[in-house]
Design a protein around this motif. Structure first.
Motif, mmCIF file in Angstrom:
data_model
loop_
_atom_site.group_PDB
_atom_site.id
_atom_site.type_symbol
_atom_site.label_atom_id
_atom_site.label_comp_id
_atom_site.label_asym_id
_atom_site.label_seq_id
_atom_site.Cartn_x
_atom_site.Cartn_y
_atom_site.Cartn_z
ATOM 1 N N GLY A 69 -10.614 -0.361 -11.225
ATOM 2 C CA GLY A 69 -9.912 0.543 -10.331
ATOM 3 C C GLY A 69 -10.663 0.956 -9.083
ATOM 4 O O GLY A 69 -10.194 1.825 -8.338
ATOM 5 N N THR B 240 0.222 -7.968 -0.932
ATOM 6 C CA THR B 240 1.463 -7.254 -1.203
ATOM 7 C C THR B 240 1.364 -6.340 -2.418
ATOM 8 O O THR B 240 1.905 -5.225 -2.415
ATOM 9 C CB THR B 240 2.619 -8.253 -1.421
ATOM 10 O OG1 THR B 240 2.725 -9.106 -0.276
ATOM 11 C CG2 THR B 240 3.945 -7.532 -1.615
ATOM 12 N N ASP B 241 0.650 -6.791 -3.460
ATOM 13 C CA ASP B 241 0.724 -6.120 -4.759
ATOM 14 C C ASP B 241 -0.536 -5.382 -5.189
ATOM 15 O O ASP B 241 -0.475 -4.562 -6.105
ATOM 16 C CB ASP B 241 1.084 -7.144 -5.850
ATOM 17 C CG ASP B 241 2.398 -7.842 -5.567
ATOM 18 O OD1 ASP B 241 3.290 -7.201 -4.979
ATOM 19 O OD2 ASP B 241 2.531 -9.034 -5.926
ATOM 20 N N ARG B 242 -1.674 -5.655 -4.576
ATOM 21 C CA ARG B 242 -2.930 -5.098 -5.084
ATOM 22 C C ARG B 242 -3.053 -3.613 -4.756
ATOM 23 O O ARG B 242 -3.267 -3.236 -3.589
ATOM 24 C CB ARG B 242 -4.105 -5.888 -4.500
ATOM 25 C CG ARG B 242 -5.467 -5.516 -5.106
ATOM 26 C CD ARG B 242 -5.546 -5.862 -6.570
ATOM 27 N NE ARG B 242 -6.901 -5.682 -7.089
ATOM 28 C CZ ARG B 242 -7.200 -5.610 -8.373
ATOM 29 N NH1 ARG B 242 -6.236 -5.736 -9.279
ATOM 30 N NH2 ARG B 242 -8.445 -5.446 -8.770
ATOM 31 N N LYS B 243 -2.928 -2.773 -5.751
ATOM 32 C CA LYS B 243 -2.946 -1.323 -5.541
ATOM 33 C C LYS B 243 -4.317 -0.825 -5.092
ATOM 34 O O LYS B 243 -4.420 0.201 -4.421
ATOM 35 C CB LYS B 243 -2.522 -0.615 -6.826
ATOM 36 C CG LYS B 243 -1.069 -0.869 -7.216
ATOM 37 C CD LYS B 243 -0.711 -0.152 -8.505
ATOM 38 C CE LYS B 243 0.737 -0.403 -8.896
ATOM 39 N NZ LYS B 243 1.101 0.272 -10.173
ATOM 40 N N GLU B 244 -5.380 -1.526 -5.486
ATOM 41 C CA GLU B 244 -6.734 -1.081 -5.142
ATOM 42 C C GLU B 244 -7.108 -1.350 -3.687
ATOM 43 O O GLU B 244 -8.114 -0.840 -3.203
ATOM 44 C CB GLU B 244 -7.751 -1.750 -6.065
ATOM 45 C CG GLU B 244 -7.727 -1.260 -7.499
ATOM 46 C CD GLU B 244 -6.634 -1.911 -8.344
ATOM 47 O OE1 GLU B 244 -6.537 -1.600 -9.537
ATOM 48 O OE2 GLU B 244 -5.872 -2.742 -7.802
ATOM 49 N N ARG C 74 -7.547 -0.948 0.025
ATOM 50 C CA ARG C 74 -7.543 0.219 0.901
ATOM 51 C C ARG C 74 -7.513 -0.138 2.387
ATOM 52 O O ARG C 74 -7.007 0.628 3.204
ATOM 53 C CB ARG C 74 -8.794 1.074 0.637
ATOM 54 C CG ARG C 74 -8.876 1.637 -0.752
ATOM 55 C CD ARG C 74 -7.830 2.732 -0.983
ATOM 56 N NE ARG C 74 -7.981 3.330 -2.295
ATOM 57 C CZ ARG C 74 -7.374 2.894 -3.399
ATOM 58 N NH1 ARG C 74 -6.546 1.841 -3.318
ATOM 59 N NH2 ARG C 74 -7.554 3.479 -4.556
#
Length: 208
Positions: A22, A101-105, A107
């Motif tokens: 994370g 598109t999808d990587r939440k981490e 920044r």
């Protein structure tokens, strides 16, 4: 930022191999031979952590570097190299699109362009892609030592106009030879991660 630890973690070919801890991630993108490996080494004060290659386009994975156990640099495959097979380019495209598109981490995207030249079609396409997705981007004009400082603004103007740089995105000059832009780039990166925790932890590490 004081870098107390930096390590290569994995060359990932898909989401199943991405780290699961994370930590915030900073993506580094740019054409082959624009100087991504040299920039990473300079930013981390390491001589050869990121390997530079005499064969442009050799990197075909997302290479993860963990810094201070606080964040990752994610080194993307270089784009725009003609000798890379079309099938390989298509695989890169799918992997990169999925990550962006999808990587939440994720920044921040750090996009490297060569200050000596106007942005290529691939540079413009990458920046437009980031704008469409809504990703914050800092444009780094590399190889600043290759032209006179007095000509920087002229070249930056061309880059800014051709990319149609958003007002919310920043641009800076970098040199892996002189260290120009290193502190400024770290300052930008730290805005997009948990700077309070980051600063406190680094202070403790530095004093121990």
């Amino acid at each position: 930022m004081k870098v107390t630890s930096a390590e290569f973690v994995i060359s990932a070919v898909g989401p199943k191999q991405y780290p699961t801890d994370g930590l915030p991630e900073i993506a580094l993108v740019g054409r082959s031979n624009v100087g991504k490996s040299s920039l990473i080494n300079k930013m981390l004060n390491r001589k050869a952590l990121a390997r530079t290659s005499s064969r442009p386009g050799k990197t075909q994975t997302l290479n993860y570097f963990r810094i201070n156990h606080r964040l990752y640099f994610v080194d993307f495959p270089g784009y725009g190299y003609a000798k890379v097979a079309k099938s390989v380019k298509q695989q890169w495209g799918k992997m990169i699109e999925s990550y962006l598109t999808d990587r939440k981490e994720l920044r921040l995207v750090v996009q490297l362009v060569d200050i000596r030249h106007a942005p290529s079609k691939d540079d413009i396409a990458m920046y437009d892609w980031c704008k469409q997705i809504g990703l914050t981007t800092v444009v780094v004009a590399t190889k600043g030592d290759k032209i006179a400082r007095g000509r920087w603004q002229q070249h930056l103007k061309v880059i800014r106009e051709q990319l149609q740089l958003r007002e919310t995105d920043s641009m800076l000059v970098f040199s892996s030879e002189t260290g120009q832009g290193r502190d400024e780039l770290w300052g930008t990166i730290l805005k997009y991660i948990n700077t309070g925790t980051e600063t406190e932890a680094e202070t403790e590490e530095a004093e121990s």
